[in-house]
Write an enzyme that holds these catalytic residues in place. Sequence first.
Site, short mmCIF file in Angstrom:
data_model
loop_
_atom_site.label_atom_id
_atom_site.label_comp_id
_atom_site.label_asym_id
_atom_site.label_seq_id
_atom_site.Cartn_x
_atom_site.Cartn_y
_atom_site.Cartn_z
N THR A 236 65.55 -55.53 -58.69
CA THR A 236 64.39 -55.77 -59.56
C THR A 236 64.16 -57.27 -59.66
O THR A 236 65.02 -58.08 -59.29
CB THR A 236 64.63 -55.14 -60.95
N CYS A 237 63.00 -57.66 -60.15
CA CYS A 237 62.67 -59.08 -60.31
C CYS A 237 61.53 -59.16 -61.31
O CYS A 237 61.47 -58.40 -62.27
CB CYS A 237 62.32 -59.72 -58.97
#
Length: 281
Positions: A236-237
């Site tokens: 994720t980011c």
Amino acid sequence: METGDPLVTADWLKQNISAPDIRVVDATYYAPFVKAEKTGREEWAESHIPGAVHFDIDAIKAGGTDLPHMLPDPIMFSSRVRKLGIGDGNRVVVYDNNNFCAAARVWWMLRVMGHNDVTVLDGGLNAWKAEGGELEDMPPVAVERHFTARVRSDLVKDTAQVAAASESRSHGIVDARPAGRFTGEAPEPREGLASGHIPGSMSAPSSGLINPDGTLKSVSELKGLLPDHDAPIITTCGSGVTAAILALGYARLGNWDVAVYDGSWTEWASDPSRPVATGAA
């Protein structure tokens, strides 16, 4: 089953660029909050690897959502990449001019849509120039090809799946954002979003995977930077772009089945009912 290195060198590309099945894709992208002087497309228009088409993740995206550059449906994706001259039987090499942003994202998108014969140019445009590669400013004439989408749903996760993984610890969740945003000590660049992280997730800033010359770090170095190499992983980011850099790093370690949380922190933190953790992992 995918094996080998997901990267190719500039020397390899120079030796193979004239092969009839090679398609080169420029995926250079700058997030709006970076306030770059030029867009990725403008940079491509000025100078690119011969024959390279430009893949704009802000144009080839899902409609009907406020979330940035979400993965489109397979019909829309197929239609757009066909017009770029990308199709069945092509060996695709993706590069950018911004430290794998968004070459890794386009590499992941193509794999989600079932096109496994895709690699990323290690070091991007700078590596090509350092190798003495030629450049051009004329847009190539793309010949439309048939693209058969075979969606790999295991490579993309939605919020419900990530929430379930967070609660059950069925997957490692690895966050590519800078450490300060992960811990909650630094603000998010997108207005109105709180910083912090998904409960149970781990921090592995994508910038740490990249050498000063813009190449990806070696296998031995990546092993010390990426947690749980062989476990089921979701990356994720901020909005699903640098998360793909982590997926690229895991693939280099042999874990090709890493999934990306497409909506990432922009989606997670936009709902105040979702839990937000702060501090170290």
